[in-house]
Design a protein around this motif. Structure first.
Motif, mmCIF file in Angstrom:
data_model
loop_
_atom_site.group_PDB
_atom_site.id
_atom_site.type_symbol
_atom_site.label_atom_id
_atom_site.label_comp_id
_atom_site.label_asym_id
_atom_site.label_seq_id
_atom_site.Cartn_x
_atom_site.Cartn_y
_atom_site.Cartn_z
ATOM 1 N N LYS A 105 -7.791 2.060 -5.458
ATOM 2 C CA LYS A 105 -9.012 2.622 -4.842
ATOM 3 C C LYS A 105 -9.299 1.939 -3.503
ATOM 4 N N GLY A 106 -8.875 0.671 -3.383
ATOM 5 C CA GLY A 106 -9.105 -0.033 -2.126
ATOM 6 C C GLY A 106 -8.258 0.460 -0.975
ATOM 7 N N ALA A 107 -7.270 1.274 -1.242
ATOM 8 C CA ALA A 107 -6.391 1.723 -0.159
ATOM 9 C C ALA A 107 -5.778 3.086 -0.489
ATOM 10 N N VAL B 211 0.834 -1.200 0.000
ATOM 11 C CA VAL B 211 0.000 0.000 0.000
ATOM 12 C C VAL B 211 0.870 1.252 0.000
ATOM 13 N N GLY B 212 1.924 1.252 0.831
ATOM 14 C CA GLY B 212 2.775 2.427 0.953
ATOM 15 C C GLY B 212 3.405 2.839 -0.372
ATOM 16 N N GLU B 213 3.889 1.866 -1.122
ATOM 17 C CA GLU B 213 4.504 2.174 -2.427
ATOM 18 C C GLU B 213 3.501 2.848 -3.357
ATOM 19 N N SER C 297 -2.417 -10.013 -2.749
ATOM 20 C CA SER C 297 -1.780 -8.803 -2.228
ATOM 21 C C SER C 297 -2.565 -8.205 -1.064
ATOM 22 N N SER C 298 -3.788 -8.664 -0.838
ATOM 23 C CA SER C 298 -4.552 -8.218 0.337
ATOM 24 C C SER C 298 -3.804 -8.513 1.620
ATOM 25 N N VAL C 299 -2.996 -9.566 1.613
ATOM 26 C CA VAL C 299 -2.263 -9.902 2.827
ATOM 27 C C VAL C 299 -0.828 -9.361 2.769
ATOM 28 N N ALA D 26 -0.611 -3.117 14.587
ATOM 29 C CA ALA D 26 0.228 -2.908 15.767
ATOM 30 C C ALA D 26 1.065 -1.640 15.628
ATOM 31 N N VAL D 27 1.448 -1.341 14.393
ATOM 32 C CA VAL D 27 2.267 -0.146 14.159
ATOM 33 C C VAL D 27 1.415 1.114 14.368
ATOM 34 N N THR D 28 0.183 1.067 13.879
ATOM 35 C CA THR D 28 -0.719 2.205 14.138
ATOM 36 C C THR D 28 -0.899 2.371 15.648
HETATM 37 N N1 LIG Z 1 -2.696 -4.875 0.760
HETATM 38 C C1 LIG Z 1 -3.921 -4.387 0.678
HETATM 39 O O1 LIG Z 1 -4.682 -4.695 -0.244
HETATM 40 C C2 LIG Z 1 -4.410 -3.415 1.715
HETATM 41 C C3 LIG Z 1 -5.521 -2.613 1.408
HETATM 42 C C4 LIG Z 1 -5.993 -1.728 2.382
HETATM 43 C C5 LIG Z 1 -5.369 -1.645 3.600
HETATM 44 N N2 LIG Z 1 -4.289 -2.433 3.869
HETATM 45 C C6 LIG Z 1 -3.642 -2.286 5.179
HETATM 46 O O2 LIG Z 1 -2.483 -1.513 4.949
HETATM 47 C C7 LIG Z 1 -1.464 -1.914 5.874
HETATM 48 C C8 LIG Z 1 -0.210 -2.321 5.101
HETATM 49 O O3 LIG Z 1 -0.537 -3.402 4.265
HETATM 50 P P1 LIG Z 1 0.419 -3.872 3.082
HETATM 51 O O4 LIG Z 1 -0.382 -4.814 2.270
HETATM 52 O O5 LIG Z 1 1.025 -2.695 2.409
HETATM 53 O O6 LIG Z 1 1.537 -4.694 3.887
HETATM 54 P P2 LIG Z 1 3.007 -5.113 3.410
HETATM 55 O O7 LIG Z 1 3.119 -5.161 1.938
HETATM 56 O O8 LIG Z 1 3.329 -6.318 4.169
HETATM 57 O O9 LIG Z 1 3.917 -3.904 3.941
HETATM 58 C C9 LIG Z 1 4.060 -3.679 5.310
HETATM 59 C C10 LIG Z 1 4.677 -2.320 5.539
HETATM 60 O O10 LIG Z 1 4.687 -2.072 6.949
HETATM 61 C C11 LIG Z 1 6.021 -1.788 7.345
HETATM 62 N N3 LIG Z 1 6.291 -2.229 8.701
HETATM 63 C C12 LIG Z 1 6.329 -3.489 9.174
HETATM 64 N N4 LIG Z 1 6.645 -3.492 10.484
HETATM 65 C C13 LIG Z 1 6.827 -2.196 10.819
HETATM 66 C C14 LIG Z 1 7.192 -1.544 12.026
HETATM 67 N N5 LIG Z 1 7.399 -2.221 13.142
HETATM 68 N N6 LIG Z 1 7.298 -0.207 12.006
HETATM 69 C C15 LIG Z 1 7.076 0.487 10.876
HETATM 70 N N7 LIG Z 1 6.733 -0.058 9.713
HETATM 71 C C16 LIG Z 1 6.610 -1.398 9.693
HETATM 72 C C17 LIG Z 1 6.872 -2.527 6.353
HETATM 73 O O11 LIG Z 1 8.163 -1.936 6.368
HETATM 74 P P3 LIG Z 1 9.534 -2.801 6.252
HETATM 75 O O12 LIG Z 1 9.915 -2.714 4.792
HETATM 76 O O13 LIG Z 1 10.467 -2.032 7.126
HETATM 77 O O14 LIG Z 1 9.255 -4.177 6.728
HETATM 78 C C18 LIG Z 1 6.113 -2.242 5.073
HETATM 79 O O15 LIG Z 1 6.356 -0.931 4.615
HETATM 80 C C19 LIG Z 1 -2.059 -3.049 6.703
HETATM 81 O O16 LIG Z 1 -2.631 -2.521 7.874
HETATM 82 C C20 LIG Z 1 -3.172 -3.560 5.802
HETATM 83 O O17 LIG Z 1 -4.222 -4.168 6.537
HETATM 84 C C21 LIG Z 1 -3.779 -3.309 2.952
#
Ligand SMILES: NC(=O)c1ccc[n+]([C@@H]2O[C@H](COP(=O)([O-])OP(=O)(O)OC[C@H]3O[C@@H](n4cnc5c(N)ncnc54)[C@H](OP(=O)(O)O)[C@@H]3O)[C@@H](O)[C@H]2O)c1
Ligand SMILES: NC(=O)c1ccc[n+]([C@@H]2O[C@H](COP(=O)([O-])OP(=O)(O)OC[C@H]3O[C@@H](n4cnc5c(N)ncnc54)[C@H](OP(=O)(O)O)[C@@H]3O)[C@@H](O)[C@H]2O)c1
Lengths: 336, 336
Positions: free
Chosen positions: A318-320, A16-18, A161-163, A77-79
């Protein structure tokens, strides 16, 4: 000189961050300084933004008083760990992790309930709902004037990618192993996900529902501002990298006027309506797009008050990320 | 000496036909001579059966008076062309193509409506329903004594093998192309099916429903002998080689007694019930098995009269070949 905002993204190296970084750049969000934060693992990595490289830093060391808006795009947990520090620094928070209580940070989908912002006070705290709740809200919001929605039954085939990025790697790895006739060793999931459909995402609670299903039910009611709506959700994982597909059955109070439904969907800016006969899919249509795709719009085969449709939506855009940036755009346009 | 039957399989080289041969052998069906028939393309090929090779012959040249039972496991057009020749020769027909009118060849799932056989006269003509209708009938039949089923809403993620061996090859080919970063060229389907979900199977008619959806609706009512049942079906194609996954929402007349539902499912011989917390999938559980797998059994989140469940079933085995052989077993046991 127009106003700019200093921004932090927590979880900037994730799925999501990217995309958040990309969407902010694409939409020319008025950013002064962009701070990219992650865990110590990624500290030091660099991410391109507006033709320069932005260095990723550890969130633990971050001084939140440097920014006005913070996107929380890491795990719950980070939030939990950093929301209060950002609040104490007076930042506006946009949470994508579903962690903050909705009374504190209401769920917002601009297409459905932008008016909720008027009820809030600065500093703002807003939640971006889960991807399926967003997709359903975008699809159903324009129908509220056309049909009276009583009940929504949805089966969502979620992308891997949801997970997060580990899920994406595991699907790629498992698929390659199988095609190369190597023994399959599930790691991130407890079983084969390649060429399979997993019937649930995460452990369900005593009710039998998983967190993603309960979020869908609750968030959809909140965003449509329809607490009496009945929602039945089944969320499964499909062997698809990006894009959620939803099969939706909407029970209405009376017979469905299909012409009016199609006209309302057609008129909605955030929806690409695919005409009968053809149909949208995630790969090829929805993924990478800002709009959600709606197709297979049809009245129930046995029930004239049933409306069925199919939604294909980019879970990460759009989902995030896009929804979160749209929330920030509303904020800066009207309230900051 | 016990009685044996001479049998013909039309479409013996196909996805269903190959499994028919296996299931007949596994279950020691009392076969005298087995005749394997296909188009001229496969004539001359040989198929192992009981330790010997059986030569495939062209159906066009076949003399149906040599056999007592014929399985139709090729396309509809093939059933159209040869059913009357088999009838004229006095054969019993078991149709897996869904071609024969149900008044002529009733739909039969032994677990649900075996009694329909008593209403027929020799020579018998019987249809084996489509795989999803069979899976739903097997899952819902034991629940008829426990809940009063008013409406069934199902989203079926069909395996690619539902469209036959060409679909299977295409998924394998597309997946390999993508993993090898070669440009993708869809052939059998009009778009990418690898890592994607296709929202419909075949062209829908003016109602918006595809043939496989309409068959599901009609066949389920017939097999459950419940003409007033309302059925809402969405059938999509998942990038899965074998096994159909169904997300099912059952609307009942009153509150669902989950203990009684679980007990009824548990007691059914053709069902493997997977306890809450865990869940079944097609790969690893259902595929290759005679039983269908049922899991995620739960009461509606917002509605106590709603029962939700997940079914994983082998589309080629219980969804086709096994069901057809079970029909033949009933016939020879009670009527021939
Ligand atoms: N994927 C989706 O479709 C989606 C859609 C909506 C919402 N979300 C939500 O968005 C959030 C991120 O999901 P994601 O899919 O992007 O996960 P992800 O691809 O696994 O990425 C996780 C991100 O969190 C960072 N992170 C992990 N541990 C951390 C810590 N202790 N302190 C700070 N940053 C930390 C990771 O950084 P590092 O590189 O340092 O590990 C990475 O940038 C989750 O809450 C998820 O439920 C996801
Ligand atoms: N796949 C499933 O999940 C499933 C489940 C239930 C029912 N069905 C039904 O079962 C039937 C066969 O499906 P399938 O999936 O097995 O298809 P398939 O894999 O494509 O096989 C087709 C079979 O039909 C034969 N055939 C084609 N044209 C023929 C002709 N002109 N004369 C005689 N034989 C001919 C083929 O023989 P050649 O080798 O000579 O081409 C092959 O044996 C279809 O009606 C289908 O709807 C399929």
């Amino acid at each position: 000189m127009s106003q700019t905002f200093d921004i932090a993204i927590i979880g900037a190296t994730g799925t999501v961050g990217e995309t958040l970084v990309q969407v902010l750049e694409e939409r020319e969000f008025p950013i002064g300084t962009l701070h990219l934060l992650a865990s110590i693992e990624s500290a030091g990595a660099s991410v391109p933004f507006r033709g320069k490289n932005v260095r990723v830093r550890e969130v633990e060391q971050f001084d939140f008083s440097q920014v006005q808006i913070v996107f929380f795009a890491a795990a719950e947990a980070v939030t939990h760990s950093f929301a209060s520090r950002a609040q104490a620094a007076g930042c506006h928070l946009i949470d994508l992790s579903g962690t903050l209580p909705t009374e504190q940070a209401p769920m917002l989908v601009p297409e459905a309930n932008a008016d909720v912002l008027a009820t809030l006070k600065a500093p703002f705290q807003i939640s971006s709902p889960s991807p399926c709740a967003i997709a359903l809200a975008v699809a159903l919001a324009p129908l509220r004037d056309v049909v009276s929605i009583e009940r929504v039954t949805a089966t969502a085939c979620l992308a891997i990618s949801s997970v997060g990025r580990e899920g994406v790697s595991e699907l790629a790895r498992q698929t390659a192993e199988l095609l190369n006739v190597r023994p399959l060793e599930p790691r991130f999931f407890d079983r084969q996900v390649a060429f399979n459909v997993l019937a649930q995402v995460g452990k369900p609670d005593a009710s039998g529902y998983s967190r993603v299903e309960k979020r869908l039910v609750e968030e959809l009611k909140l965003v449509l501002a329809q607490p009496s709506l009945k929602v039945s959700a089944t969320c499964v994982l499909a062997p698809v990298f990006f894009g959620d597909s939803l099969s939706v059955s909407v029970q209405c109070a009376g017979p469905v006027d299909l012409v009016a439904v199609n006209a309302a969907l057609e008129a909605a800016d955030s929806i690409e309506l695919v005409e009968e006969g053809d149909y949208p899919t995630v790969v090829g249509d929805a993924v990478g797009q800002d709009v959600i795709y709606v197709g297979r719009v049809r009245v129930g085969f046995d029930e004239l008050s049933e409306l069925n449709l199919w939604i294909a939506s980019d879970n990460v855009r759009k989902g995030a990320a896009l929804n979160a940036v749209q929330i920030a755009e509303l904020l800066i346009k009207h309230y900051l």
